[in-house]
Write a protein that holds these residues in place. Structure first.
Motif, PDB file in Angstrom:
ATOM      1  N   PRO A 111      18.902  10.356 -16.863  1.00  0.00           N
ATOM      2  CA  PRO A 111      20.294  10.338 -16.401  1.00  0.00           C
ATOM      3  C   PRO A 111      20.445   9.559 -15.090  1.00  0.00           C
ATOM      4  N   VAL A 112      21.663   9.086 -14.828  1.00  0.00           N
ATOM      5  CA  VAL A 112      21.946   8.331 -13.612  1.00  0.00           C
ATOM      6  C   VAL A 112      21.659   9.184 -12.375  1.00  0.00           C
ATOM      7  N   GLY A 113      21.971  10.475 -12.438  1.00  0.00           N
ATOM      8  CA  GLY A 113      21.698  11.372 -11.314  1.00  0.00           C
ATOM      9  C   GLY A 113      20.220  11.435 -10.981  1.00  0.00           C
ATOM     10  N   THR A 114      19.379  11.387 -11.987  1.00  0.00           N
ATOM     11  CA  THR A 114      17.929  11.387 -11.769  1.00  0.00           C
ATOM     12  C   THR A 114      17.506  10.105 -11.076  1.00  0.00           C
ATOM     13  N   VAL A 115      18.099   8.987 -11.471  1.00  0.00           N
ATOM     14  CA  VAL A 115      17.804   7.708 -10.821  1.00  0.00           C
ATOM     15  C   VAL A 115      18.155   7.797  -9.341  1.00  0.00           C
ATOM     16  N   MET A 116      19.343   8.305  -9.044  1.00  0.00           N
ATOM     17  CA  MET A 116      19.793   8.404  -7.653  1.00  0.00           C
ATOM     18  C   MET A 116      18.894   9.340  -6.853  1.00  0.00           C
ATOM     19  N   SER A 117      18.489  10.444  -7.451  1.00  0.00           N
ATOM     20  CA  SER A 117      17.619  11.403  -6.772  1.00  0.00           C
ATOM     21  C   SER A 117      16.251  10.797  -6.489  1.00  0.00           C
ATOM     22  N   ARG A 118      15.671  10.151  -7.491  1.00  0.00           N
ATOM     23  CA  ARG A 118      14.354   9.529  -7.300  1.00  0.00           C
ATOM     24  C   ARG A 118      14.412   8.425  -6.255  1.00  0.00           C
ATOM     25  N   LEU A 119      15.484   7.652  -6.282  1.00  0.00           N
ATOM     26  CA  LEU A 119      15.640   6.571  -5.308  1.00  0.00           C
ATOM     27  C   LEU A 119      15.750   7.139  -3.898  1.00  0.00           C
ATOM     28  N   SER A 120      16.521   8.182  -3.742  1.00  0.00           N
ATOM     29  CA  SER A 120      16.679   8.806  -2.429  1.00  0.00           C
ATOM     30  C   SER A 120      15.352   9.354  -1.911  1.00  0.00           C
ATOM     31  N   ARG A 121      14.618  10.045  -2.783  1.00  0.00           N
ATOM     32  CA  ARG A 121      13.325  10.594  -2.372  1.00  0.00           C
ATOM     33  C   ARG A 121      12.321   9.489  -2.074  1.00  0.00           C
ATOM     34  N   ALA A 122      12.350   8.402  -2.856  1.00  0.00           N
ATOM     35  CA  ALA A 122      11.437   7.280  -2.622  1.00  0.00           C
ATOM     36  C   ALA A 122      11.728   6.617  -1.285  1.00  0.00           C
ATOM     37  N   ARG A 123      13.006   6.392  -0.996  1.00  0.00           N
ATOM     38  CA  ARG A 123      13.374   5.773   0.276  1.00  0.00           C
ATOM     39  C   ARG A 123      12.970   6.647   1.453  1.00  0.00           C
ATOM     40  N   ARG A 128       0.829  -1.216   0.000  1.00  0.00           N
ATOM     41  CA  ARG A 128       0.000   0.000   0.000  1.00  0.00           C
ATOM     42  C   ARG A 128       0.856   1.256   0.000  1.00  0.00           C
ATOM     43  N   LEU A 129       1.899   1.244   0.813  1.00  0.00           N
ATOM     44  CA  LEU A 129       2.781   2.408   0.862  1.00  0.00           C
ATOM     45  C   LEU A 129       3.527   2.594  -0.455  1.00  0.00           C
ATOM     46  N   LEU A 130       3.927   1.490  -1.072  1.00  0.00           N
ATOM     47  CA  LEU A 130       4.580   1.596  -2.378  1.00  0.00           C
ATOM     48  C   LEU A 130       3.645   2.207  -3.414  1.00  0.00           C
ATOM     49  N   GLN A 131       2.378   1.828  -3.355  1.00  0.00           N
ATOM     50  CA  GLN A 131       1.417   2.352  -4.324  1.00  0.00           C
ATOM     51  C   GLN A 131       1.149   3.845  -4.118  1.00  0.00           C
ATOM     52  N   ARG A 132       1.432   4.354  -2.924  1.00  0.00           N
ATOM     53  CA  ARG A 132       1.232   5.777  -2.651  1.00  0.00           C
ATOM     54  C   ARG A 132       2.392   6.633  -3.148  1.00  0.00           C
ATOM     55  N   LEU A 133       3.522   5.990  -3.467  1.00  0.00           N
ATOM     56  CA  LEU A 133       4.660   6.729  -4.017  1.00  0.00           C
ATOM     57  C   LEU A 133       4.331   7.188  -5.444  1.00  0.00           C
ATOM     58  N   PRO A 134       4.865   8.318  -5.865  1.00  0.00           N
ATOM     59  CA  PRO A 134       4.721   8.691  -7.278  1.00  0.00           C
ATOM     60  C   PRO A 134       5.337   7.604  -8.151  1.00  0.00           C
ATOM     61  N   HIS A 135       4.740   7.326  -9.304  1.00  0.00           N
ATOM     62  CA  HIS A 135       5.195   6.182 -10.089  1.00  0.00           C
ATOM     63  C   HIS A 135       6.665   6.303 -10.515  1.00  0.00           C
ATOM     64  N   GLU A 136       7.193   7.528 -10.701  1.00  0.00           N
ATOM     65  CA  GLU A 136       8.605   7.684 -11.059  1.00  0.00           C
ATOM     66  C   GLU A 136       9.500   7.162  -9.942  1.00  0.00           C
ATOM     67  N   GLN A 137       9.125   7.442  -8.697  1.00  0.00           N
ATOM     68  CA  GLN A 137       9.904   6.974  -7.563  1.00  0.00           C
ATOM     69  C   GLN A 137       9.712   5.476  -7.345  1.00  0.00           C
ATOM     70  N   ARG A 138       8.475   5.018  -7.494  1.00  0.00           N
ATOM     71  CA  ARG A 138       8.170   3.604  -7.264  1.00  0.00           C
ATOM     72  C   ARG A 138       8.925   2.716  -8.252  1.00  0.00           C
ATOM     73  N   GLU A 139       8.939   3.105  -9.534  1.00  0.00           N
ATOM     74  CA  GLU A 139       9.594   2.248 -10.516  1.00  0.00           C
ATOM     75  C   GLU A 139      11.105   2.177 -10.282  1.00  0.00           C
ATOM     76  N   VAL A 140      11.726   3.285  -9.884  1.00  0.00           N
ATOM     77  CA  VAL A 140      13.157   3.257  -9.593  1.00  0.00           C
ATOM     78  C   VAL A 140      13.425   2.399  -8.354  1.00  0.00           C
ATOM     79  N   LEU A 141      12.614   2.570  -7.318  1.00  0.00           N
ATOM     80  CA  LEU A 141      12.780   1.792  -6.092  1.00  0.00           C
ATOM     81  C   LEU A 141      12.639   0.297  -6.370  1.00  0.00           C
ATOM     82  N   LEU A 142      11.675  -0.088  -7.178  1.00  0.00           N
ATOM     83  CA  LEU A 142      11.473  -1.502  -7.502  1.00  0.00           C
ATOM     84  C   LEU A 142      12.612  -2.064  -8.348  1.00  0.00           C
ATOM     85  N   LEU A 143      13.066  -1.292  -9.326  1.00  0.00           N
ATOM     86  CA  LEU A 143      14.137  -1.791 -10.190  1.00  0.00           C
ATOM     87  C   LEU A 143      15.456  -1.939  -9.440  1.00  0.00           C
TER      88      LEU A 143
END
Length: 170
Positions: A138-150, A105-120
């Motif tokens: 870009p790789v920096g965007t991946v790292m940023s989204r992952l950090s915000r998702a976590r 449920r909490l994963l589904q509440r994340l914005p999909h950009e953050q959720r997909e990076v976190l899952l991958l």
């Protein structure tokens, strides 16, 4: 297509199903997404340039298919079901199952950009570079989204309010 290439694509199916289930939170929609991904991969196999792992290429195809579906649904009128994940029909008997439901449920509440990076990164164990290639960012965007998702997931699990430090400017 070589037999080894077919074997490599088929070997991706369990990972694709996990990722699709995480994106859609619905088994049937996830299966449809995997089916669309496999059809696109087989139909466009000649476009794969064999520069990286086929797995990352497949996740890229799935990402694009998911984005296409999401955009097409936005243009349709909303249904009355909303964005909530349906309740489980059977009563949970173990704490692990309850925790997994809560996490889903909490994963589904994340914005999909953050959720997909976190899952991958977290579930499929792709490298930042592979995720960047699959999502076309870009790789920096991946790292940023992952950090915000976590951080958002951590705050949600602790019951804290999430304060966004980044604002979108269009």
């Amino acid at each position: 297509m070589l037999a080894q290439d077919e074997t490599d694509i088929v070997a991706c199916i369990p990972s694709l199903r996990r990722y699709a289930r995480g994106l859609t939170a619905d088994r049937d929609r996830a299966d449809d997404l995997v089916q669309d991904t496999l059809e696109r991969a087989w139909g466009r196999f000649s476009m794969w340039q064999k520069r990286g792992e086929i797995r990352a290429w497949m996740f890229g195809i799935m990402h694009n298919a998911f984005v296409d579906r999401t955009r097409s649904l936005r243009s349709r009128p909303e249904d009355s079901a909303g964005d909530e994940v349906p309740e489980l029909v059977e009563r949970a008997t173990q704490t692990d199952r309850l925790e997994m439901r809560d996490l889903d449920r909490l994963l589904q509440r994340l914005p999909h950009e953050q959720r997909e990076v976190l899952l991958l990164v977290g579930v499929e164990e792709l490298s930042y570079r592979e995720v960047a290639g699959a999502l076309g960012v870009p790789v920096g965007t991946v790292m940023s989204r992952l950090s915000r998702a976590r951080e958002r997931l951590r705050a949600e699990m602790e019951g804290r309010e999430v304060i966004s430090k980044i604002q979108r400017v269009k």
